[in-house]
Scaffold this motif. Structure first.
Motif, PDB file in Angstrom:
ATOM      1  N   LEU A  43       0.683  -1.087  -0.009  1.00 19.29           N
ATOM      2  CA  LEU A  43       0.107  -0.024  -0.100  1.00 19.29           C
ATOM      3  C   LEU A  43       0.992   1.283  -0.076  1.00 19.29           C
ATOM      4  N   GLU A  44       1.849   1.440   0.677  1.00 18.84           N
ATOM      5  CA  GLU A  44       2.943   2.431   0.897  1.00 18.84           C
ATOM      6  C   GLU A  44       3.476   2.529  -0.715  1.00 18.84           C
ATOM      7  N   LYS A  45       3.970   1.534  -1.324  1.00 18.91           N
ATOM      8  CA  LYS A  45       4.265   1.598  -2.684  1.00 18.91           C
ATOM      9  C   LYS A  45       3.293   2.195  -3.763  1.00 18.91           C
ATOM     10  N   LYS A  46       2.017   1.619  -3.648  1.00 22.20           N
ATOM     11  CA  LYS A  46       1.206   1.809  -4.472  1.00 22.20           C
ATOM     12  C   LYS A  46       0.740   3.427  -4.317  1.00 22.20           C
ATOM     13  N   ASN A  47       0.868   3.901  -3.220  1.00 19.55           N
ATOM     14  CA  ASN A  47       0.327   5.408  -2.573  1.00 19.55           C
ATOM     15  C   ASN A  47       1.719   6.067  -2.251  1.00 19.55           C
ATOM     16  N   SER A  48       2.800   6.037  -3.016  1.00 19.75           N
ATOM     17  CA  SER A  48       4.008   6.780  -2.716  1.00 19.75           C
ATOM     18  C   SER A  48       3.729   8.307  -2.751  1.00 19.75           C
ATOM     19  N   ASN A  49       2.771   8.743  -3.414  1.00 18.41           N
ATOM     20  CA  ASN A  49       2.717  10.266  -3.575  1.00 18.41           C
ATOM     21  C   ASN A  49       1.800  10.748  -2.427  1.00 18.41           C
ATOM     22  N   HIS A  50       1.241  10.009  -1.463  1.00 19.78           N
ATOM     23  CA  HIS A  50       0.521  10.300  -0.505  1.00 19.78           C
ATOM     24  C   HIS A  50       0.982  10.072   0.930  1.00 19.78           C
ATOM     25  N   GLU A  51       0.528  11.121   1.971  1.00 18.51           N
ATOM     26  CA  GLU A  51       0.984  10.511   3.227  1.00 18.51           C
ATOM     27  C   GLU A  51       0.153   9.739   3.862  1.00 18.51           C
ATOM     28  N   LEU A  52       0.599   8.628   4.215  1.00 17.34           N
ATOM     29  CA  LEU A  52      -0.270   7.367   4.873  1.00 17.34           C
ATOM     30  C   LEU A  52      -0.264   7.323   6.355  1.00 17.34           C
ATOM     31  N   SER A  53      -1.348   7.221   7.197  1.00 21.75           N
ATOM     32  CA  SER A  53      -1.465   7.266   8.525  1.00 21.75           C
ATOM     33  C   SER A  53      -2.418   5.953   8.871  1.00 21.75           C
ATOM     34  N   LEU A  54      -2.103   5.265  10.211  1.00 17.93           N
ATOM     35  CA  LEU A  54      -2.771   4.204  10.581  1.00 17.93           C
ATOM     36  C   LEU A  54      -3.528   4.482  11.798  1.00 17.93           C
ATOM     37  N   HIS A  55      -4.867   4.136  11.592  1.00 18.90           N
ATOM     38  CA  HIS A  55      -5.832   4.692  12.706  1.00 18.90           C
ATOM     39  C   HIS A  55      -6.604   3.461  13.321  1.00 18.90           C
ATOM     40  N   TYR A  56      -6.991   3.869  14.562  1.00 18.33           N
ATOM     41  CA  TYR A  56      -7.562   2.708  15.472  1.00 18.33           C
ATOM     42  C   TYR A  56      -9.032   3.221  15.653  1.00 18.33           C
ATOM     43  N   THR A  57     -10.006   2.437  15.796  1.00 22.04           N
ATOM     44  CA  THR A  57     -11.349   2.625  16.029  1.00 22.04           C
ATOM     45  C   THR A  57     -11.922   1.425  16.952  1.00 22.04           C
ATOM     46  N   SER A  58     -12.728   1.479  17.668  1.00 17.64           N
ATOM     47  CA  SER A  58     -13.490   0.617  18.528  1.00 17.64           C
ATOM     48  C   SER A  58     -14.824   1.190  18.826  1.00 17.64           C
ATOM     49  N   HIS A  59     -15.737   0.389  19.513  1.00 18.21           N
ATOM     50  CA  HIS A  59     -17.043   0.708  20.049  1.00 18.21           C
ATOM     51  C   HIS A  59     -16.745   1.822  21.376  1.00 18.21           C
ATOM     52  N   GLU A  60     -15.706   1.577  22.020  1.00 15.40           N
ATOM     53  CA  GLU A  60     -15.283   2.528  22.851  1.00 15.40           C
ATOM     54  C   GLU A  60     -14.495   3.830  22.362  1.00 15.40           C
ATOM     55  N   LEU A  61     -14.154   3.817  21.234  1.00 16.13           N
ATOM     56  CA  LEU A  61     -13.618   5.084  20.668  1.00 16.13           C
ATOM     57  C   LEU A  61     -14.002   5.208  19.051  1.00 16.13           C
ATOM     58  N   PRO A  62     -15.139   5.457  19.098  1.00 14.52           N
ATOM     59  CA  PRO A  62     -15.844   5.579  17.598  1.00 14.52           C
ATOM     60  C   PRO A  62     -15.302   6.491  16.650  1.00 14.52           C
ATOM     61  N   ASN A  63     -14.636   7.662  17.459  1.00 18.62           N
ATOM     62  CA  ASN A  63     -14.041   8.485  16.461  1.00 18.62           C
ATOM     63  C   ASN A  63     -12.507   8.166  16.040  1.00 18.62           C
ATOM     64  N   GLY A  64     -11.911   7.230  16.658  1.00 21.29           N
ATOM     65  CA  GLY A  64     -10.763   6.573  16.174  1.00 21.29           C
ATOM     66  C   GLY A  64      -9.640   7.698  16.905  1.00 21.29           C
ATOM     67  N   GLU A  65      -8.469   7.039  16.733  1.00 23.24           N
ATOM     68  CA  GLU A  65      -7.159   7.639  17.188  1.00 23.24           C
ATOM     69  C   GLU A  65      -5.945   7.308  16.037  1.00 23.24           C
ATOM     70  N   MET A  66      -5.356   8.271  15.624  1.00 23.52           N
ATOM     71  CA  MET A  66      -4.305   8.138  14.514  1.00 23.52           C
ATOM     72  C   MET A  66      -3.268   7.541  15.580  1.00 23.52           C
ATOM     73  N   LEU A  67      -2.693   6.193  15.063  1.00 23.55           N
ATOM     74  CA  LEU A  67      -1.643   5.752  15.989  1.00 23.55           C
ATOM     75  C   LEU A  67      -0.198   6.249  15.348  1.00 23.55           C
ATOM     76  N   ALA A  68      -0.083   6.488  13.898  1.00 22.32           N
ATOM     77  CA  ALA A  68       1.356   6.661  13.529  1.00 22.32           C
ATOM     78  C   ALA A  68       1.270   6.773  12.115  1.00 22.32           C
ATOM     79  N   MET A  69       2.234   7.655  11.656  1.00 25.67           N
ATOM     80  CA  MET A  69       2.289   8.131  10.421  1.00 25.67           C
ATOM     81  C   MET A  69       3.304   6.889   9.799  1.00 25.67           C
ATOM     82  N   LEU A  70       3.204   6.612   8.614  1.00 20.08           N
ATOM     83  CA  LEU A  70       4.021   5.516   7.864  1.00 20.08           C
ATOM     84  C   LEU A  70       5.157   6.430   7.044  1.00 20.08           C
ATOM     85  N   ARG A  71       6.241   5.951   7.132  1.00 17.47           N
ATOM     86  CA  ARG A  71       7.647   6.673   6.401  1.00 17.47           C
ATOM     87  C   ARG A  71       8.383   5.642   5.780  1.00 17.47           C
TER      88      ARG A  71
END
Length: 148
Positions: free
Chosen positions: A120-148
């Motif tokens: 996915l990083e290779k396919k979207n190399s011209n974009h900044e990618l980030s990993l997000h977590y969501t759950s029933h307890e955290l419906p709006n989610g939380e950004m965990l990390a940027m991928l570099r």
């Protein structure tokens, strides 16, 4: 007469302390959500959600395609894993590129194959990618990390 004043002061102080402990016993327990990210069994990132986003960077350039990324997210109030958990990889505009859903379990770890992330990083190399977590307890989610 001095003995009586000291006695009243001691009783007042004891009553105040007792009421304080009683009141604190019924308040919600506050804390911070936190997470750990492992590459295979090696801890590579440990964060609490109040820490600056600039520190949340995953460098997968030395990872192999056979490696696994394991994320353990702990909710402060539950002291355990959430329910209805999912991880999403998003671009800088918030578009979801990939979503991984995880069953409710007593196991904290959510495992994502590094091979998928690298593709996915290779396919979207011209974009900044980030990993997000969501759950029933955290419906709006939380950004965990940027991928570099």
């Amino acid at each position: 007469m001095k003995h009586i004043k000291f006695h009243h002061a001691f009783i007042g102080l004891f009553t105040l302390i007792t009421l304080s402990f009683t009141a604190l016993g019924f308040t919600n327990k506050f804390g911070l959500d936190g997470y750990e990210i492992y590459l295979n069994n090696k801890l590579i990132l440990k964060q609490y959600v109040n820490q600056p986003i600039s520190l949340r960077v995953l460098k997968l350039d030395k990872a192999n395609e056979g490696d696994e990324l394991r994320i353990k997210y702990t909710h402060c109030r539950m002291k355990g894993p959430g329910t209805g958990r999912s991880l999403t990889l998003q671009d800088e505009k918030g578009n979801t590129l990939k979503k991984w859903a995880f069953a409710d379990a007593s196991d904290f770890a959510m495992t994502v194959p590094v091979k998928e992330l690298l593709q996915l990083e290779k396919k979207n190399s011209n974009h900044e990618l980030s990993l997000h977590y969501t759950s029933h307890e955290l419906p709006n989610g939380e950004m965990l990390a940027m991928l570099r």
